[in-house]
Design a protein around this motif. Structure first.
Motif, mmCIF file in Angstrom:
data_model
loop_
_atom_site.group_PDB
_atom_site.id
_atom_site.type_symbol
_atom_site.label_atom_id
_atom_site.label_comp_id
_atom_site.label_asym_id
_atom_site.label_seq_id
_atom_site.Cartn_x
_atom_site.Cartn_y
_atom_site.Cartn_z
ATOM 1 N N THR A 143 0.821 -1.215 0.000
ATOM 2 C CA THR A 143 0.000 0.000 0.000
ATOM 3 C C THR A 143 0.853 1.262 0.000
ATOM 4 O OG1 THR A 143 -0.140 0.059 2.428
ATOM 5 C CG2 THR A 143 -1.836 -1.189 1.254
ATOM 6 N N MET A 144 2.112 1.138 0.454
ATOM 7 C CA MET A 144 2.994 2.304 0.494
ATOM 8 C C MET A 144 4.130 2.142 -0.504
ATOM 9 S SD MET A 144 4.744 1.380 4.195
ATOM 10 C CE MET A 144 5.789 2.803 4.198
ATOM 11 N N TYR A 145 3.853 1.444 -1.612
ATOM 12 C CA TYR A 145 4.904 1.108 -2.563
ATOM 13 C C TYR A 145 5.604 2.338 -3.121
ATOM 14 C CZ TYR A 145 7.366 -0.802 -6.558
ATOM 15 O OH TYR A 145 8.338 -1.136 -7.449
ATOM 16 N N SER A 146 4.862 3.416 -3.360
ATOM 17 C CA SER A 146 5.450 4.617 -3.959
ATOM 18 C C SER A 146 6.019 5.572 -2.924
ATOM 19 C CB SER A 146 4.402 5.350 -4.805
ATOM 20 O OG SER A 146 3.953 4.537 -5.868
ATOM 21 N N ALA A 147 6.053 5.132 -1.660
ATOM 22 C CA ALA A 147 6.560 5.997 -0.600
ATOM 23 C C ALA A 147 8.046 6.288 -0.808
ATOM 24 C CB ALA A 147 6.347 5.343 0.765
ATOM 25 N N CYS A 148 8.466 7.393 -0.231
ATOM 26 C CA CYS A 148 9.867 7.775 -0.381
ATOM 27 C C CYS A 148 10.761 6.862 0.450
ATOM 28 C CB CYS A 148 10.070 9.232 0.048
ATOM 29 S SG CYS A 148 9.217 10.407 -1.035
ATOM 30 N N GLY A 149 12.029 7.007 0.233
ATOM 31 C CA GLY A 149 13.030 6.216 0.926
ATOM 32 C C GLY A 149 14.288 6.243 0.093
ATOM 33 N N ASP A 150 15.414 5.849 0.699
ATOM 34 C CA ASP A 150 16.635 5.836 -0.099
ATOM 35 C C ASP A 150 16.577 4.678 -1.088
ATOM 36 O OD1 ASP A 150 17.173 3.533 1.337
ATOM 37 O OD2 ASP A 150 18.720 4.450 2.589
ATOM 38 N N LEU A 151 17.585 4.604 -1.953
ATOM 39 C CA LEU A 151 17.591 3.587 -2.999
ATOM 40 C C LEU A 151 17.485 2.186 -2.415
ATOM 41 C CD1 LEU A 151 17.932 2.886 -6.021
ATOM 42 C CD2 LEU A 151 20.410 2.829 -5.624
ATOM 43 N N HIS A 152 18.220 1.937 -1.342
ATOM 44 C CA HIS A 152 18.208 0.604 -0.729
ATOM 45 C C HIS A 152 16.803 0.222 -0.296
ATOM 46 C CE1 HIS A 152 19.259 -2.897 1.480
ATOM 47 N NE2 HIS A 152 19.193 -2.342 2.678
#
Length: 512
Positions: free
Chosen positions: A55-64
């Motif tokens: 559900t949060m697949y497009s959420a931000c985060g670093d590349l890893h």
């Protein structure tokens, strides 16, 4: 076992807490459970955690984190889309000459892992994987952190998606793994994995004892002295294909048809004359021994008939479906393919490479084994699925193709055979005069990569077959390098390592 149950409860509690502390930690913990081969104990919790991540697949985060989320979801069958533009921008910035930092390395390693899950039409992910692989290899000389350098080497050598979970878990149990060593739940997972590994190994010993008793009572090894007698190798296929430790009965039963694939292969390749092989093939197609069949073939046919009936009865008792017709059909198709190859060799025929491969997919023995796996697992048995299975769907044909092509790339001929099977490399070179051995091998490696993409697609939702069967097909493909990667001594060091790890000391001899 009380200790085991208490440890399961503790890890389950810690997984619940991790889910409340952020996506990166829960992704790392699920990854750890899978790499340690203990995730089967937490199926519901892992499913719930991954549903949240979906559900949060497009959420931000670093590349890893971004790529780890993609890989974890893809591995479990979620058909999540690529976000390659964001990833590629980061890869380009790392590839522009600046020395990569620790976070860069983790991100690149995650991308390398993810690239092995690409499907047909996702060539850009494959290309990014190639760029990342080159960058990681170059970066190794600049990494001063010993643990980080080891992690990169292991990632390049054994990507998770194409590794055998339980074999990889034995290494992860021994090592203080970089990706989760700093989390508070690390020690609990390591302790549980160590105990679980001991319990599973004990179960494997019991199973192999049952298989050995069956083989000795059968007496076929004495009757057919020319045939291979590699019971442990045959049983190793079942450990990998059906890797749920609770399915002991299924592994014991599966060893039986696997042994007959090897035995009948030797009859066709090593011992039988063409006239005898025609009679033998007709006998199995009609499922009645020909009156002029040689005695050794009658013995083999009768043993095969008994085993097929016994497995059919077992499947009917457990799952309410009698697979006798399907099992017999799969054996008939196998011997017909064997006979085609025998005629080619006897007549000195050089088939077209594609004709050879289409026949070799069946003669690999993989389809007949996976048909048995499907019925022994007992999930998703319907008229529709049986019809699809009879047509050799991609989930079956891809691992069969991978096995045949990998075997044909082998550096040594099979242990006790005379090399009469032919080879895709050989036939391809004859079709393309001037083609070098290196070019032919590169072509075959490309075909293997293509089949992996097809297999990846077959394992994504929506799919025709249940997850347990798709996983068995995937595991069969993963097993291929162990079974066919011969060294200069005509031995199989990777297979020996797996045997040591699964059945013996548990301190497998490490190979580089």
């Amino acid at each position: 076992m009380v200790l085991h149950e208490n440890m399961l409860a503790e890890v389950k509690r810690q997984l619940g807490e991790a889910r409340g502390r952020g996506s990166m930690e829960v992704l790392a913990m699920v990854d750890a459970l899978q790499r340690l081969a203990i995730d089967r104990h937490f199926r519901n919790e892992v499913k719930a955690a991954l549903e949240e991540q979906c559900t949060m697949y497009s959420a931000c985060g670093d590349l890893h984190e971004q790529v780890l989320r993609f890989r974890m979801l893809r591995q479990e069958g979620y058909n999540v889309p690529l976000d390659i533009s964001r990833w590629f921008d980061i890869v380009e910035s790392v590839a522009c000459g600046r020395a990569p930092g620790r976070d860069d390395i983790l991100g690149l390693a995650s991308l390398h892992e993810a690239s092995h899950l690409c499907t047909e039409g996702e060539d850009i992910l494959e290309r990014v994987g190639e760029i990342v692989c080159q960058k990681l290899n170059v970066s190794l000389s600049m990494i001063t952190d010993h643990k980080l350098a080891k992690f990169v080497r292991d990632t390049l050598r054994n990507p998770v998606h194409k590794s055998i979970p339980r074999l990889a878990s034995s290494n992860n149990i021994r090592d203080d793994h970089l990706l989760w060593s700093n989390y508070g739940w690390n020690s609990a997972l390591q302790e549980l994995a160590l105990l679980d590994s001991s319990l599973v190994k004990f179960k494997y010993h019991e199973e192999f004892h049952q298989v050995t008793k069956w083989w000795n009572d059968l007496g076929l090894g004495k009757e057919l002295k020319f045939a291979r007698d590699n019971l442990l190798k045959w049983y190793m296929w079942t450990i990998v294909a059906i890797d749920n430790p609770n399915l002991s009965k299924e592994r014991v039963e599966l060893t039986k048809p696997i042994s007959f694939v090897y035995i009948i292969d030797d009859i066709f390749d090593v011992y039988g004359t063409l006239d005898e092989l025609v009679l033998f093939t007709d006998s199995i197609i009609g499922w009645s021994p020909h009156e002029n069949l040689p005695e050794y073939m009658k013995v083999c046919f009768q043993a095969l008939n008994n085993i097929t009936n016994e497995i059919s009865d077992e499947v009917y008792q457990r799952h309410g479906w009698n697979p006798l017709i399907s099992l017999r059909k799969s054996w008939a198709r196998l011997v017909e393919a064997f006979l085609v190859e025998a005629r080619w060799f006897t007549n000195g025929t050089c088939p077209a490479a594609d004709d050879y491969l289409q026949n070799a997919i069946v003669s690999s023995g993989v389809p007949v084994v996976l048909v048995h796996v499907f019925f022994l697992l007992g999930e998703g048995i319907t008229e529709k699925n049986i019809d699809i299975l009879d047509g050799l769907p991609g989930v079956v044909s891809s691992p069969a193709t991978i096995l045949r092509l990998w075997d044909d790339l082998g550096s040594a001929s099979d242990e006790d055979q005379d090399g009469n099977d032919g080879s895709y490399v050989e036939y391809y070179k004859k079709e393309h005069p001037g083609c070098t051995d290196a070019s032919a091998r590169a072509h075959v490696e490309g075909l293997i990569a293509k089949e992996w993409k097809k297999l990846n697609r077959e394992c994504l939702l929506p799919r025709e077959f249940p997850n347990s069967f798709c996983k068995a097909c995937l595991n069969a493909a993963r097993m291929v390098p162990l079974m066919y990667d011969y060294n200069e001594d005509h031995s199989l060091p990777l297979l020996k390592e797996h045997m040591d790890s699964m059945l013996f000391s548990g301190q497998a001899s490490r190979t580089s």
